[in-house]
Design an enzyme around this catalytic site. Sequence first.
Site, short mmCIF file in Angstrom:
data_model
loop_
_atom_site.label_atom_id
_atom_site.label_comp_id
_atom_site.label_asym_id
_atom_site.label_seq_id
_atom_site.Cartn_x
_atom_site.Cartn_y
_atom_site.Cartn_z
N LYS A 67 0.98 -1.16 -0.03
CA LYS A 67 -0.13 -0.02 0.17
C LYS A 67 0.78 1.29 0.07
O LYS A 67 0.35 2.29 -0.53
CB LYS A 67 -0.93 0.17 1.25
CG LYS A 67 -2.13 -0.96 1.10
CD LYS A 67 -2.93 -1.01 2.32
CE LYS A 67 -4.21 -2.08 2.06
NZ LYS A 67 -5.36 -1.93 2.91
N ASP A 103 -10.01 2.43 1.80
CA ASP A 103 -9.97 1.89 3.28
C ASP A 103 -10.69 2.79 4.22
O ASP A 103 -11.27 2.76 5.07
CB ASP A 103 -8.92 1.26 3.65
CG ASP A 103 -8.22 0.11 2.83
OD1 ASP A 103 -9.11 -0.64 2.63
OD2 ASP A 103 -7.03 -0.16 2.99
N SER A 127 1.24 -0.55 12.11
CA SER A 127 1.64 0.79 11.67
C SER A 127 1.95 1.07 10.11
O SER A 127 2.65 1.74 9.54
CB SER A 127 3.16 1.32 12.36
OG SER A 127 3.99 0.21 12.17
N GLY A 128 1.29 0.03 9.33
CA GLY A 128 1.59 -0.12 7.98
C GLY A 128 0.61 0.72 7.42
O GLY A 128 -0.22 1.45 7.81
#
Length: 271
Positions: A67, A103, A127-128
Amino acid sequence: MLNKDTQLCMSLSGRPGNFGTTFHNYLYQKLGLNFIYKAFTTDDIEHAVKGIRALGIRGSAVSMPFKESCMPFLDEISPSAQAIESVNTIVNDNGILRAYNTDYIAIVKLIEKYQLNKNDRVIVHGSGGMAKAVVAAFKHSGFEKLNVFARNEKTGNYLAALYGYDYISSLDNQTADILINVTPIGMKGGKEACDLAFPEAIIRQAKTAFDVVAQPADTPLIKTAQALGKQTISGAEVIVLQAVEQFELYTGKRPSEALIAEAADYARKNA
């Protein structure tokens, strides 16, 4: 029937699943659209993205872990995706790759649907790229008491600071009203498929458990929270809401709520 004019949509994921493929293809068939959807994985994100342009692929969903890493290879990034620094949708408009983050839209809608209290204390585990969308959605929805926990201290600190929150280096002795898992912990097929994203002691005193993992919908976190009588929000809801937004970006069509529910039910049973 497949022909030279059939438009291909796809997904790029480290661990491809069948939900999106089944969901999108069901809607294409029901609405008589000349589209087909296929899931892919890759170890070369740069050339995978360039292939979307080169082959005239109409659009692509982007999942963990791509992402953020896909972003340098795109032409235009929507303001919300730019602010979040995370992309989950690529649309190919005549060779121009435009990026979005559906999202974020899905999380905002779920905050509203479940009437989550903006005064509640929140812990986000992860934390992605997806965690960025979650934290941004809670920030923009008015939540001020949020902590970020991540095993990667550098990215955890960065994400917390980006939205004016605090990073916590451990879950020991922590409490919160809303617990959100945005990691692969509990994901089907992974090495942590049977693990809890939060210690049971924290789940026991929380009010709501929210897991963005979609496969399975009943992750260890969700099952434990349900057994303790907590409100739960599953990744199965996230995946449907964000997929509908993607579907509209790709096709220009918005299915009815009844058809969306029908497609989601079919995809859950056949994914």
